[in-house]
Structure formats: C-alpha cells, structure tokens
Design an enzyme around this catalytic site. Structure first.
Site: not given
Ligand SMILES: NC(=O)C1=CN([C@@H]2O[C@H](COP(=O)(O)OP(=O)(O)OC[C@H]3O[C@@H](n4cnc5c(N)ncnc54)[C@H](OP(=O)(O)O)[C@@H]3O)[C@@H](O)[C@H]2O)C=CC1
Ligand SMILES: O=C1O[C@H](COP(=O)(O)O)[C@@H](O)[C@H](O)[C@H]1O
Length: 495
Positions: A16, A21, A89, A180-181, A243, A343
């Site tokens: 979170a 998030a 976790v 899959d957004h 996608h 990209k």
């Molecule tokens: N960001 C994006 O736009 C997108 C992300 N995703 C997917 O969403 C998922 C999350 O991505 P994203 O938010 O970018 O990742 P981040 O690296 O920004 O966030 C990871 C989160 O996991 C927490 N975390 C890491 N290790 C632990 C642990 N051992 N226990 C509890 N919490 C932990 C971190 O918090 P803390 O360090 O405080 O523990 C943090 O809140 C991934 O699977 C990614 O592929 C998919 C599409 C788009």
């Molecule tokens: O899942 C993903 O999608 C984005 C692109 O999403 P969009 O809604 O902005 O078209 C991409 O940037 C990212 O690398 C990939 O993980």
C-alpha cells in the site's frame, strides 16, 4: 450513501505504500465512493513494511487523490475508512495479527465478512502470500474472499504454471482476479460491442473482407523508475504477452452465445489457442525487436535506454516489439494481425486499424493514385472513439472519389493514465464479475506463444540500440508489413 446494491468489503492492499496503490488504486476507490458505486460499508487496510501510522497513511491517500484527480476538496470522511498495518509478508506472525484487524473492521463497517486481498507487490511474493492467507485462516470468513493479482503473472509459461499451482492450492479459479488493466479500458471493452452489435461489421469480419489488422500501443515514456523490473521483463513480457494478445483475442474471437463470463472467456481462449505457434527459425521472419537510443522529443534531448541507469549500460532488453500474428482458424486464415508496442516512441497512443480488402476494380481514382481501402479505426487512448474511412464522390463535376471519414468520439473522453480502468476492474471484483480479468487458460496460451519468441531472442544477441527516441521504432518494423504489401496506417490519434 449506502444502498442495498452497493457492494461491501474490506479491501486489503499488500504493497500500500507503493507506486501502483498511490497512482491508481486509491484514486479508483475514491471515484467509486464519490459516484456512489460503493457506499460506507467498506474499509481499506494498507500493508507494507514501513512503520507508518493510520494518520500518515491517510495523508498519503489524500496526496494521491490530489495528484491523480487534481482535486482540492477535503477527503477526510473518505480516508477515515483507511487503516495502515505495518506488515512484512515474509513473517508468519503478521498474518495472525492481520486477521484480527480485519475481523474488527468487519464488525465496524458491517462488511458481511467479504474480503478482497489485492496483491500490489512484486510478483515473487504472490504465491507465498496466497498460501499464507489460507494457512492462517484469513479466507475463513462468513462472506466471500477474492484474490486480485497484478501482473506480471510469471516470467514464462513454466514459472506461470508454477505460480498458478501455488495460488490454486489456496484459491479457486473463480476467486482469482488476474488484472490486465487494458481489459478495463472503455474502448477495449467496446471492441466486443462494435463487432457484435453491428450487423454491418460482423458480415465482413473475416478473411474474405479484411486484409490485415494493426494494433499499436506506443508510449512516449521511457523506462522511468522501473529499470529493475523492466530490464528483467522487456516489452514482450510487459505488453505483448498480456495487453496486446488480449486485444488480438477480442478482435478475433467468435461471438459468444451469451454475455456470460464463461462464454466470453471460452471464445477468447479458442482464439488464443488458434495463434500460430512459430518454429524458432521463423521468429525473425515474424517478429522485430528494438531498443531505444538517444533522441529528441518535443524539443527535449533524451538519453538512450542503456544510459537510463548504470545497470542498463549493456542491456540486451527490448523496449519495442513488432510482430505478425497469424490465427489459424476458418475465419482468419491468411489475415495477419500486426502488433506494435514500445517505449519512447513518437506519441502516446493505442489504436486498432482494421484494413478491408480492396475492391477488384476501382474506377473512381486515377490508376496511379494512392489506394484508399476502407479502414475501421478504434481509438483506445488518449482519445476514445471510432472512425470509418470510406470513399465518396468529390463534390462538383466529374465522378472521381475522395476519402472521407465518419467519426464517433466517446463523450467520456479520458486523459492518459486516468484511473478509469482500475476503477471499473475494482468494482467488477467487488461485484464478483470476472469477465474482464484473465482466466488461467488465456494466460497459459499467451505465454506458450510468446515463449518461442523470447527463447529465440535469448539465443541471439540483438544489435541495440536500433531506434531513435521519438520515432516509431526500427525500420525493420516497417519492413515487416512492406514485405506483405502493407504499411502501418499513420491515422491521426484524434480521429
Ligand atoms: N506501478 C505501476 O504502474 C504498475 C505496477 N504493476 C504491478 O503492481 C505491483 C506493484 O508495483 P509497484 O506499486 O510499482 O511497486 P513498488 O515497488 O512501488 O511497491 C512495492 C510495495 O511492496 C511493499 N513491500 C516490499 N517488500 C515487502 C515485504 N516484504 N512485506 C510487505 N510489503 C513489502 C513496499 O513497501 P515497503 O517498502 O514499505 O515494504 C511497497 O509498498 C507489481 O507486481 C507491478 O508489476 C502493474 C502495472 C503497472
Ligand atoms: O502494464 C503496463 O502498461 C503501461 C501502459 O499502460 P497504459 O494504460 O498507459 O497504456 C506500461 O507503461 C507499463 O510498462 C506496463 O507495465
């Protein structure tokens, strides 16, 4: 605000404090709340390791709303539903404490024991979290429990199978919501309606009338802050396996006999099963990879992928993929589906162009004139709509033709990166609708297809970088179509 039909649940977000998030999930929940789709019977539990308090978490949620929705208004009442629990976790005892917290919130918010576990964390934790949720009894509530899993679902078919096996020990397929957004995007959802609610298209939607289909999802952004993840993934895993192939499936599937989740998914699976599996030696003929070098975009100098971070200095990861996908079934035999994503391309745009076959004899253009086949363009983003390219008589004397366009723009035009897709998908999850989430069979077929390409690429080092930032990818992506007598339609994104 609560009414009898608004879903109730405690939403537990693992990860979170992370990017997803903050950028997508909190704004989506807020929009559902503001629109009355969810009432007051909900709570959100944020989990991550950092030692935040509820207050810090709520401030973070408010900031996220301000950034994503540019809103000024006070969201005090909304954020009072948010609770933070420091949580690792990997630590077993965390789960027992979590169960206690959720149970308390269930009684405060009268959520009938409904629980959503949203895994917004690095994928290596997905399997063990699912397992521990089962082991420590977090699934034993009086209501329903659902597991939402972010991408990537595996790194290849083998790892995806292992992950699926791990998750399935704890959750049934119908409790698993693989996000899959793209499936939450308005115009992606519209593909089915455009096809199956219009007699004029369905008659023509086959190899007798369509010469080729082109799907482009181009991004201006580079790898940004995600070098660690992206370099391990690359464009084929990041965009194509999920996608792009999901869009292919929606365009290629047969009409479902009913609008039920099972019927729609089963048609998509059939389309994915019909993807022509390439032999390793065919990959270079069907697929092109690229990596961006330096360039200029909107007057700004940009560095190449390898200069984006120290660890990327000799990376062989593709940031661009173009491919020709064949679907070996009765409807599509001989019709190439060209896909292209990357990209640091010239524009942020996702669109589908369906090119219809030429008429046998066109008397209304000069013989040497450029051809104007009919095109159906589905604009997915940034603008949403459809344009049909036709030919009509040039006004005035004579009978020569000129290309014209019939356009429809969706009123709900949304900006780039709005949380819209997540908003819809979260709501679907709350009401138990899995239609727009990927079934395991879809994931498996997509991986099986893309694995061949990736295996081949792993064997042969690429000549990177091979396209300039701000371009539409390497020349080889144009040649891929030219050798079949086609070209990428450069249709403007606003049309
Ligand atoms: N960001 C994006 O736009 C997108 C992300 N995703 C997917 O969403 C998922 C999350 O991505 P994203 O938010 O970018 O990742 P981040 O690296 O920004 O966030 C990871 C989160 O996991 C927490 N975390 C890491 N290790 C632990 C642990 N051992 N226990 C509890 N919490 C932990 C971190 O918090 P803390 O360090 O405080 O523990 C943090 O809140 C991934 O699977 C990614 O592929 C998919 C599409 C788009
Ligand atoms: O899942 C993903 O999608 C984005 C692109 O999403 P969009 O809604 O902005 O078209 C991409 O940037 C990212 O690398 C990939 O993980």
């Amino acid at each position: 605000m609560t009414n009898l039909h608004t879903p109730k649940a405690v939403i537990v977000i693992f990860g979170a404090t992370g990017d997803l998030a903050k950028r997508k999930l909190f704004p989506s929940i807020y929009k559902l709340y503001k629109s009355g789709k969810i009432g007051d019977d909900f709570a959100v539990v944020g989990l991550a390791r950092r030692p935040w308090t509820n207050d810090v978490f709520r401030t973070n949620v408010r900031e996220s709303l301000q950034n994503a929705l540019s809103m000024e208004e006070d969201a005090e009442e909304f954020t009072s539903h948010f609770y933070y629990h420091p949580f690792d976790v990997t630590q077993a005892e965390s789960y027992t404490e979590l169960n206690g917290l959720i149970t308390d919130l269930e009684s405060t918010y009268k959520t009938d024991g409904n629980r959503i576990f949203y895994l917004a964390m690095a994928p290596e934790y997905f399997g063990s979290i699912a397992h521990r949720l089962e082991e420590y009894g977090l699934k034993n509530s009086d209501g329903w429990t659902r597991l939402v899993i972010e991408k990537p679902f595996g790194h290849d078919l083998k790892s995806a199978k292992e992950l699926n096996k791990e998750i399935r020990v704890a959750f049934n397929e119908d409790q698993i919501y693989r996000i899959d957004h793209y499936l939450g995007k308005e115009m992606v959802q519209n593909i089915e309606v455009i096809r199956f609610a219009n007699g004029i298209f369905e008659h023509l939607w086959n190899n007798r009338s369509i010469s080729n289909v082109q799907i482009t999802s181009s991004e201006e952004l580079g790898v940004e802050e995600r070098a660690r993840y992206y370099d391990h993934s690359g464009a084929a895993r990041d965009m194509v396996q999920n996608h792009m192939l999901q869009m292919v499936a929606l365009l290629a599937m047969e009409p479902p006999i009913k609008l039920t989740t099972d019927e729609i998914r089963s048609e998509k699976v059939k389309a994915l099963r019909a993807l022509r599996q390439l032999e390793p030696e065919e990959v270079d003929e069907y697929f092109v990879r690229g990596q961006y070098g330096k360039g200029t975009m909107k007057g700004k100098e940009l560095v190449g992928y390898r200069e984006e971070a120290d660890e990327l200095h000799d990376s062989n990861t593709e940031t661009f993929v173009a491919g020709k996908v064949m679907i070996d079934n009765y409807r599509w035999a001989g019709v190439p589906f060209y896909i292209r994503t990357g990209k640091r391309m010239a524009e942020k745009c996702t669109k589908i162009v369906v090119e219809f076959k030429d008429i046998p004899m066109n008397l209304y253009y000069k013989e040497e004139a450029e051809k104007h086949p009919n095109l159906l363009v589905i604009n997915i983003q940034p603008n949403e709509g459809i344009t049909l390219y036709l030919n009509a008589k040039k006004s005035g004397m004579g009978s020569m033709a000129e290309p014209i366009q019939l356009s429809y723009t969706n009123n709900g035009v949304s900006g780039i990166n709005t949380p819209e897709a997540y908003e819809k998908l979260l709501f679907d999850c709350m009401i138990g609708d899995t239609t727009n989430f990927t079934h395991w069979d879809e994931v498996a077929h997509s991986w099986a297809f893309i694995d061949t390409v990736l295996n081949r690429w792993q064997e042969v080092k690429a000549d990177f970088p091979n396209y300039t930032s701000g371009s539409m990818g390497p020349d080889a992506a144009n040649q891929l179509l030219e050798k079949d007598g086609f070209h990428w339609w450069d249709v403007a994104k606003n049309e």
